[in-house]
Design a protein around this motif. Structure first.
Motif, PDB file in Angstrom:
ATOM      1  N   ARG A  99      -6.168  -8.999   4.418  1.00  0.00           N
ATOM      2  CA  ARG A  99      -7.426  -8.560   5.045  1.00  0.00           C
ATOM      3  C   ARG A  99      -7.531  -7.042   5.025  1.00  0.00           C
ATOM      4  NH1 ARG A  99      -8.964 -10.813  10.868  1.00  0.00           N
ATOM      5  NH2 ARG A  99      -9.391 -12.622   9.547  1.00  0.00           N
ATOM      6  N   ASP A 100      -6.456  -6.372   5.431  1.00  0.00           N
ATOM      7  CA  ASP A 100      -6.503  -4.913   5.490  1.00  0.00           C
ATOM      8  C   ASP A 100      -6.566  -4.302   4.089  1.00  0.00           C
ATOM      9  OD1 ASP A 100      -6.428  -5.071   8.216  1.00  0.00           O
ATOM     10  OD2 ASP A 100      -4.316  -4.540   8.412  1.00  0.00           O
ATOM     11  N   ALA A 101      -5.856  -4.903   3.132  1.00  0.00           N
ATOM     12  CA  ALA A 101      -5.872  -4.370   1.770  1.00  0.00           C
ATOM     13  C   ALA A 101      -7.270  -4.452   1.168  1.00  0.00           C
ATOM     14  CB  ALA A 101      -4.877  -5.138   0.901  1.00  0.00           C
ATOM     15  N   LEU A 102      -7.916  -5.594   1.306  1.00  0.00           N
ATOM     16  CA  LEU A 102      -9.249  -5.752   0.732  1.00  0.00           C
ATOM     17  C   LEU A 102     -10.286  -4.947   1.502  1.00  0.00           C
ATOM     18  CD1 LEU A 102      -9.096  -9.552  -0.145  1.00  0.00           C
ATOM     19  CD2 LEU A 102      -8.889  -7.610  -1.708  1.00  0.00           C
ATOM     20  N   ASP A 103     -10.118  -4.821   2.814  1.00  0.00           N
ATOM     21  CA  ASP A 103     -11.015  -3.958   3.592  1.00  0.00           C
ATOM     22  C   ASP A 103     -10.874  -2.502   3.155  1.00  0.00           C
ATOM     23  OD1 ASP A 103     -12.115  -6.016   5.048  1.00  0.00           O
ATOM     24  OD2 ASP A 103     -10.870  -5.692   6.830  1.00  0.00           O
ATOM     25  N   LEU A 104      -9.636  -2.078   2.901  1.00  0.00           N
ATOM     26  CA  LEU A 104      -9.403  -0.710   2.456  1.00  0.00           C
ATOM     27  C   LEU A 104     -10.076  -0.451   1.117  1.00  0.00           C
ATOM     28  CD1 LEU A 104      -7.948   2.048   2.581  1.00  0.00           C
ATOM     29  CD2 LEU A 104      -5.907   0.913   1.678  1.00  0.00           C
ATOM     30  N   LEU A 105      -9.895  -1.360   0.166  1.00  0.00           N
ATOM     31  CA  LEU A 105     -10.500  -1.194  -1.151  1.00  0.00           C
ATOM     32  C   LEU A 105     -12.019  -1.255  -1.067  1.00  0.00           C
ATOM     33  CD1 LEU A 105     -10.424  -0.915  -4.183  1.00  0.00           C
ATOM     34  CD2 LEU A 105      -9.703  -3.306  -4.362  1.00  0.00           C
ATOM     35  N   ALA A 106     -12.536  -2.223  -0.317  1.00  0.00           N
ATOM     36  CA  ALA A 106     -13.993  -2.333  -0.167  1.00  0.00           C
ATOM     37  C   ALA A 106     -14.564  -1.101   0.516  1.00  0.00           C
ATOM     38  CB  ALA A 106     -14.343  -3.591   0.622  1.00  0.00           C
ATOM     39  N   GLY A 107     -13.847  -0.588   1.515  1.00  0.00           N
ATOM     40  CA  GLY A 107     -14.317   0.603   2.208  1.00  0.00           C
ATOM     41  C   GLY A 107     -14.419   1.804   1.281  1.00  0.00           C
ATOM     42  N   GLU A 108     -13.426   1.970   0.398  1.00  0.00           N
ATOM     43  CA  GLU A 108     -13.478   3.069  -0.559  1.00  0.00           C
ATOM     44  C   GLU A 108     -14.648   2.894  -1.523  1.00  0.00           C
ATOM     45  OE1 GLU A 108     -11.982   5.846  -0.808  1.00  0.00           O
ATOM     46  OE2 GLU A 108     -10.153   5.704   0.384  1.00  0.00           O
ATOM     47  N   LEU A 109     -14.893   1.675  -1.963  1.00  0.00           N
ATOM     48  CA  LEU A 109     -16.011   1.438  -2.880  1.00  0.00           C
ATOM     49  C   LEU A 109     -17.347   1.727  -2.195  1.00  0.00           C
ATOM     50  CD1 LEU A 109     -14.782  -1.851  -4.622  1.00  0.00           C
ATOM     51  CD2 LEU A 109     -15.018   0.403  -5.692  1.00  0.00           C
ATOM     52  N   LYS A 110     -17.479   1.302  -0.953  1.00  0.00           N
ATOM     53  CA  LYS A 110     -18.741   1.531  -0.238  1.00  0.00           C
ATOM     54  C   LYS A 110     -18.963   2.999   0.093  1.00  0.00           C
ATOM     55  CE  LYS A 110     -17.956  -1.740   2.882  1.00  0.00           C
ATOM     56  NZ  LYS A 110     -18.191  -2.678   4.029  1.00  0.00           N
ATOM     57  N   ALA A 111     -17.886   3.781   0.151  1.00  0.00           N
ATOM     58  CA  ALA A 111     -18.001   5.193   0.517  1.00  0.00           C
ATOM     59  C   ALA A 111     -18.334   6.091  -0.673  1.00  0.00           C
ATOM     60  CB  ALA A 111     -16.692   5.667   1.158  1.00  0.00           C
ATOM     61  N   LEU A 170      -2.816   0.574  -4.090  1.00  0.00           N
ATOM     62  CA  LEU A 170      -2.629  -0.812  -3.674  1.00  0.00           C
ATOM     63  C   LEU A 170      -2.017  -1.628  -4.808  1.00  0.00           C
ATOM     64  CD1 LEU A 170      -6.051  -1.481  -1.901  1.00  0.00           C
ATOM     65  CD2 LEU A 170      -3.813  -1.515  -0.771  1.00  0.00           C
ATOM     66  N   ILE A 171      -1.096  -2.510  -4.457  1.00  0.00           N
ATOM     67  CA  ILE A 171      -0.602  -3.557  -5.355  1.00  0.00           C
ATOM     68  C   ILE A 171      -1.055  -4.888  -4.768  1.00  0.00           C
ATOM     69  CG2 ILE A 171       1.407  -4.708  -6.326  1.00  0.00           C
ATOM     70  CD1 ILE A 171       2.903  -2.056  -6.178  1.00  0.00           C
ATOM     71  N   CYS A 213     -13.407 -12.514  -5.450  1.00  0.00           N
ATOM     72  CA  CYS A 213     -14.496 -13.052  -4.622  1.00  0.00           C
ATOM     73  C   CYS A 213     -14.435 -12.490  -3.199  1.00  0.00           C
ATOM     74  CB  CYS A 213     -14.437 -14.572  -4.598  1.00  0.00           C
ATOM     75  SG  CYS A 213     -14.967 -15.363  -6.144  1.00  0.00           S
ATOM     76  N   ARG A 214     -13.238 -12.393  -2.649  1.00  0.00           N
ATOM     77  CA  ARG A 214     -13.116 -11.830  -1.299  1.00  0.00           C
ATOM     78  C   ARG A 214     -13.481 -10.351  -1.281  1.00  0.00           C
ATOM     79  NH1 ARG A 214      -7.686 -14.824   1.240  1.00  0.00           N
ATOM     80  NH2 ARG A 214      -8.293 -16.930   0.555  1.00  0.00           N
ATOM     81  N   LEU A 215     -13.072  -9.629  -2.318  1.00  0.00           N
ATOM     82  CA  LEU A 215     -13.431  -8.218  -2.405  1.00  0.00           C
ATOM     83  C   LEU A 215     -14.941  -8.058  -2.539  1.00  0.00           C
ATOM     84  CD1 LEU A 215     -12.686  -5.230  -2.699  1.00  0.00           C
ATOM     85  CD2 LEU A 215     -12.365  -5.649  -5.164  1.00  0.00           C
ATOM     86  N   ALA A 216     -15.574  -8.900  -3.332  1.00  0.00           N
ATOM     87  CA  ALA A 216     -17.025  -8.824  -3.507  1.00  0.00           C
ATOM     88  C   ALA A 216     -17.745  -9.064  -2.186  1.00  0.00           C
ATOM     89  CB  ALA A 216     -17.473  -9.841  -4.560  1.00  0.00           C
ATOM     90  N   ARG A 217     -17.308 -10.056  -1.407  1.00  0.00           N
ATOM     91  CA  ARG A 217     -17.951 -10.330  -0.121  1.00  0.00           C
ATOM     92  C   ARG A 217     -17.820  -9.141   0.822  1.00  0.00           C
ATOM     93  NH1 ARG A 217     -15.122 -15.307  -0.011  1.00  0.00           N
ATOM     94  NH2 ARG A 217     -14.341 -14.902   2.106  1.00  0.00           N
ATOM     95  N   ARG A 218     -16.651  -8.522   0.847  1.00  0.00           N
ATOM     96  CA  ARG A 218     -16.450  -7.381   1.742  1.00  0.00           C
ATOM     97  C   ARG A 218     -17.239  -6.150   1.286  1.00  0.00           C
ATOM     98  NH1 ARG A 218     -12.073 -10.509   2.529  1.00  0.00           N
ATOM     99  NH2 ARG A 218     -10.840 -10.241   4.456  1.00  0.00           N
ATOM    100  N   THR A 219     -17.394  -6.003  -0.020  1.00  0.00           N
ATOM    101  CA  THR A 219     -18.068  -4.818  -0.548  1.00  0.00           C
ATOM    102  C   THR A 219     -19.578  -4.964  -0.513  1.00  0.00           C
ATOM    103  OG1 THR A 219     -16.190  -4.468  -2.051  1.00  0.00           O
ATOM    104  CG2 THR A 219     -18.212  -3.256  -2.534  1.00  0.00           C
ATOM    105  N   LEU A 220     -20.079  -6.138  -0.873  1.00  0.00           N
ATOM    106  CA  LEU A 220     -21.515  -6.333  -1.061  1.00  0.00           C
ATOM    107  C   LEU A 220     -22.207  -7.017   0.098  1.00  0.00           C
ATOM    108  CD1 LEU A 220     -21.349  -7.559  -4.780  1.00  0.00           C
ATOM    109  CD2 LEU A 220     -21.725  -5.230  -3.958  1.00  0.00           C
ATOM    110  N   GLY A 221     -21.447  -7.654   0.983  1.00  0.00           N
ATOM    111  CA  GLY A 221     -22.076  -8.403   2.068  1.00  0.00           C
ATOM    112  C   GLY A 221     -22.882  -9.562   1.522  1.00  0.00           C
ATOM    113  N   THR A 222     -24.130  -9.659   1.907  1.00  0.00           N
ATOM    114  CA  THR A 222     -24.977 -10.780   1.480  1.00  0.00           C
ATOM    115  C   THR A 222     -25.830 -10.454   0.254  1.00  0.00           C
ATOM    116  OG1 THR A 222     -26.707 -10.082   3.016  1.00  0.00           O
ATOM    117  CG2 THR A 222     -25.105 -11.710   3.812  1.00  0.00           C
ATOM    118  N   VAL A 239       0.841  -1.191   0.000  1.00  0.00           N
ATOM    119  CA  VAL A 239       0.000   0.000   0.000  1.00  0.00           C
ATOM    120  C   VAL A 239       0.881   1.248   0.000  1.00  0.00           C
ATOM    121  CG1 VAL A 239      -0.193   0.033   2.536  1.00  0.00           C
ATOM    122  CG2 VAL A 239      -1.918   1.208   1.133  1.00  0.00           C
ATOM    123  N   LYS A 240       0.492   2.233  -0.756  1.00  0.00           N
ATOM    124  CA  LYS A 240       1.065   3.578  -0.649  1.00  0.00           C
ATOM    125  C   LYS A 240      -0.014   4.458  -0.041  1.00  0.00           C
ATOM    126  CE  LYS A 240       0.871   7.060  -3.251  1.00  0.00           C
ATOM    127  NZ  LYS A 240       0.745   8.132  -2.240  1.00  0.00           N
TER     128      LYS A 240
END
Length: 768
Positions: free
Chosen positions: A140-152, A512-513, A563-572, A126-127
């Motif tokens: 976990r933190d990388a995908l949470d960060l990306l998902a958080g930005e998408l949800k925001a 993110l890389i 798939c992991r990013l989708a779960r974090r971004t979209l939930g259920t 991450v930069k």
């Protein structure tokens, strides 16, 4: 294996005469030299002996089709494929120490050649805002960060999801499913910049965006056109198919602004005649056409065919086919008869006699195929040119039958598969309806952004998040300075990658890389070891399975990341997409694809058979899903490019030692260029008119109707047999010269083969 270089390679230009033949023993030597510098002899052997074999690794280097099972060589690969696959399999590694040593600013000043040579990415990085260094971050933190930005984001349309043709069918399907479940059709891809014009032209005229021929058709054609393509460098295994066609009696007409080695002669290194003999002549006729003159050429040929029919009624045109299977013939014919020979000669740089000799070749041939690549598509009139090629094929019924048809030759190994899987910002309602019925949510219907429009939206602040899955978007895109500024305007940029490239150095506020498995590596998931699938230029879908140990235990597959990013971004929600199940077993993805994509029914069972699945092409079944229900003749116009005195029309191209945006060395041995890429190749007569000589240092300056100066500095002039009035230089170094607004009509594809430039003598760096 050699250690990665610490310094940039020294620019030391040597020029030798261009080669007049391609491949041969030197191809084998160069492939092995590069491969063994990257990895061990054992891994080199594993890669090469399984490449393009049944249940082996599909070469990521291009999309050329494999021979049928039982007809493949033990070494079924080319020089560039061998380099590419072992470049991925390199034992060099990039760790956190590398990023501590090299700031983003430092890396931004490095070439893509140097960046690529550092090796495989091994952990997420991450930069953060305000930092000039990448640092490690957990998955976990990388995908949470990306998902958080998408949800925001205020709206899903503030994100774009870019992909390259290196991505598998399974990953492409998951990516488009995630983007649409998230709520956007912003799915730009590399095809927007390479064969978008082919898709639009073929959809309009034939009802399908894909080519209509297979390898067997090429083997049995009477006449093959190679138009605006360089098979010796960009699709070397095509040369084997052309060799077979020649042995079966085919004639070949090559049409190109440069007399490339692969268009002239091929020495097959797997045959004695290619090792100690002269090989096989490829082009029986070479038309040294000016850039962008192909539409005028095919209109002239079509006029000549109509006149030949007038002279010998009932003997030239396929009247039954025209009557039963086409529409618009009368309007087309009226227009074609009005083509001006003065305009044709001025636009093509050819003589009428040269074109008439090609007409005679056509009249002697019952089965004709036209192959083309980006020398056609990357012009302002790319779509009309391909429509005119279709007109040419329709006149004598050269569609829908053996040994004849249209053959767009694609570069990335799965760029066609990406489209089949739904990677397009304009997918039809039938596909979106099938997604809705399968997954229980209604996908967005408004068209999304393609590559050019994504850059504009980022520049204007309308796009906040960029996710790139494979590829090197910044270097592949036009108008480099504009593209880089647009990317830096994003809140977050993220790239799913195997190796470092220039796009990682052009960062949003956060970057993110996300390192991923390569095609050469074993993919172990909860459901066991996985394989993926790809589709080649001839609509054949088959498996690819990695054999090597992953470069790092921290790598995730593209499917797992998405798939992991989708779960974090979209939930259920929305709908009932089983992301966790998809990650565990890719067969479950293929089960869903089989119910959505026509022709892929019973996907898992059928694709596991040797040779895989040949998707049906409606044209070959006499079905044309066009506005008229028939193949459509069209009326196409062109304007001779306005090239003022003292200017040239520049085309960008790849060197022989290059894959897509990534050079492997500074050499281009077929063209006789060694030790430098900052060269501009110009016809000697044009150099004389410009008062320039070999070795002069110049800046290449783009000319466009805005106030922006586009300048590629410090190029060395090389006399070269380019067509008069034109020049050639390497991509991506000259992408800075391609204006973002200079696009093909209809397809919005950048016009990298038709850039108006002037050459200015360079000012030495120490000049006050």
């Amino acid at each position: 294996m050699k250690k990665p270089p610490r310094d940039e390679p020294r620019d030391d230009l040597t020029v030798t005469p261009p080669k007049t033949w391609a491949a041969g023993v030197p191809a084998v030597v160069h492939a092995l030299e590069y491969s063994l510098a990257q990895t061990s002899p054992k891994e080199t052997a594993v890669d090469l002996l399984t490449m393009n074999q049944v249940d082996g690794i599909d070469c990521p280097g291009c999309a050329w089709a494999d021979p049928a099972p039982g007809h493949r060589h033990r070494n079924e690969y080319c020089e560039n494929g061998a380099k590419h696959i072992n470049d991925e399999a390199t034992t060099r590694r990039i760790t956190a120490d590398f990023f501590r040593e090299h700031s983003v600013s430092d890396l931004a000043g490095r070439s893509d050649l140097w960046l690529n040579q550092q090796g495989r990415l091994t952990e997420p990085m991450v930069k953060r805002p305000g930092s000039d260094h990448y640092e490690p971050i957990s998955w976990r933190d990388a995908l949470d960060l990306l998902a958080g930005e998408l949800k925001a984001l205020d709206t899903p349309d503030e994100a774009v999801f870019y992909t390259s043709g290196r991505v598998s069918n399974e990953a492409a399907f998951v990516l488009q499913l995630f983007a649409r479940a998230y709520g956007t059709n912003n799915l730009p891809d590399c095809s927007n910049m390479c064969h978008e014009s082919s898709g639009f032209a073929l959809h309009e005229t034939l009802g399908t965006g894909k080519g209509t021929v297979g390898l067997d058709d090429l083997h049995h054609a009477d006449l093959i056109f190679l138009v605006g393509q360089n098979p010796g460098t960009n699709h070397p295994r095509q040369l084997s198919a052309l060799e077979q066609a020649k042995r079966n009696g085919a004639r070949i007409v090559a049409v190109n602004p440069l007399p490339e080695a692969g268009l002239l002669r091929f020495k097959n290194p797997q045959k004695a005649s290619g090792v100690i003999g002269q090989g096989v002549r490829i082009a029986d006729r070479f038309l040294h056409i000016r850039p962008g003159g192909d539409l005028a050429l095919f209109q002239a040929l079509n006029r000549l065919l109509l006149e030949a029919e007038d002279a010998r009624p009932g003997t030239v045109l396929d009247h039954a086919f025209i009557r039963d299977s086409t529409s618009g013939f009368e309007e087309f014919a009226e227009h074609a008869r009005q083509v001006s020979w003065d305009d044709v000669v001025a636009t093509t740089g050819l003589t009428r006699e040269e074109i008439e000799r090609v007409r005679d070749e056509v009249l002697r041939s019952e089965r004709v195929i036209v192959c083309w690549a980006m020398g056609i598509t990357q012009h302002k009139h790319g779509v009309p040119t391909i429509r005119e090629i279709v007109n040419f094929l329709l006149l004598r019924g050269n569609l829908g039958r053996a040994g004849a048809g249209a053959c767009p030759v694609r570069g990335h190994s799965n760029v066609q598969g990406d489209r089949t899987m739904g990677i397009w910002e304009q997918m039809p309602d039938s596909f979106l309806d099938a997604l809705r019925d399968e997954f229980g949510f209604d996908p967005p219907r408004a068209h999304g952004l393609d590559s050019v429009n994504s850059i504009k939206a980022m520049r204007e602040g309308r796009i906040k998040v960029f996710l790139g899955v494979a590829g090197n978007f910044v270097r592949a895109a036009p108008d480099s300075a504009v593209t880089e500024a647009a990317m830096r305007n994003c809140r977050l940029t993220a790239h799913v990658s195997t190796k470092l490239n220039g796009s990682h150095t052009v960062c949003g506020r956060t970057a993110l890389i996300l390192p991923t498995l390569g095609r050469t590596e074993r993919d172990q998931q909860a459901g066991g070891e996985q394989f993926v699938t790809v589709e080649n230029s001839m609509s054949e879908v088959h498996t690819t399975r990695g054999r090597l140990k992953p470069a790092s235990p921290l790598l995730l597959s593209e499917v797992a990341i998405l798939c992991r990013l989708a779960r974090r971004t979209l939930g259920t929600g929305p709908g009932n997409v089983p992301w966790e199940e998809f990650e565990a077993d890719y067969g479950t993805i293929r089960d869903r694809i089989s119910r959505i994509v026509p022709g892929l029914h019973d996907f898992n069972r059928r694709v596991s058979r040797p040779g895989g699945i040949r998707l049906p092409n409606p044209v070959n079944e006499g079905v044309y899903r066009t506005a008229t229900g028939k193949a459509m003749f069209t009326r196409n116009t062109w304007r001779t490019p306005d090239v003022p005195e003292g200017h040239l029309l520049l085309q960008t191209l790849r060197s022989h030692d290059q894959w897509n945006t990534i050079p492997y060395t500074l050499n281009d041995r077929y063209r006789g260029i060694h030790g430098s890429r900052r060269v501009v190749m110009v016809n000697p007569e044009d150099l004389s008119a410009l008062s320039l000589t070999e070795g002069d240092r110049v800046d290449v300056v783009g000319v466009w109707h805005d106030d922006t100066e586009r300048r590629a500095e410090g190029f060395t002039v090389v006399p070269y047999p380019t067509a008069r009035g034109s020049a050639a230089a390497y991509y991506p170094e000259t992408q800075v010269l391609v204006p973002l607004d200079s696009v093909a009509d209809i397809s919005n594809q950048p016009t990298s083969k038709g850039i108006l430039v002037r050459l200015e003598r360079s000012v030495p760096p120490d000049t006050p």
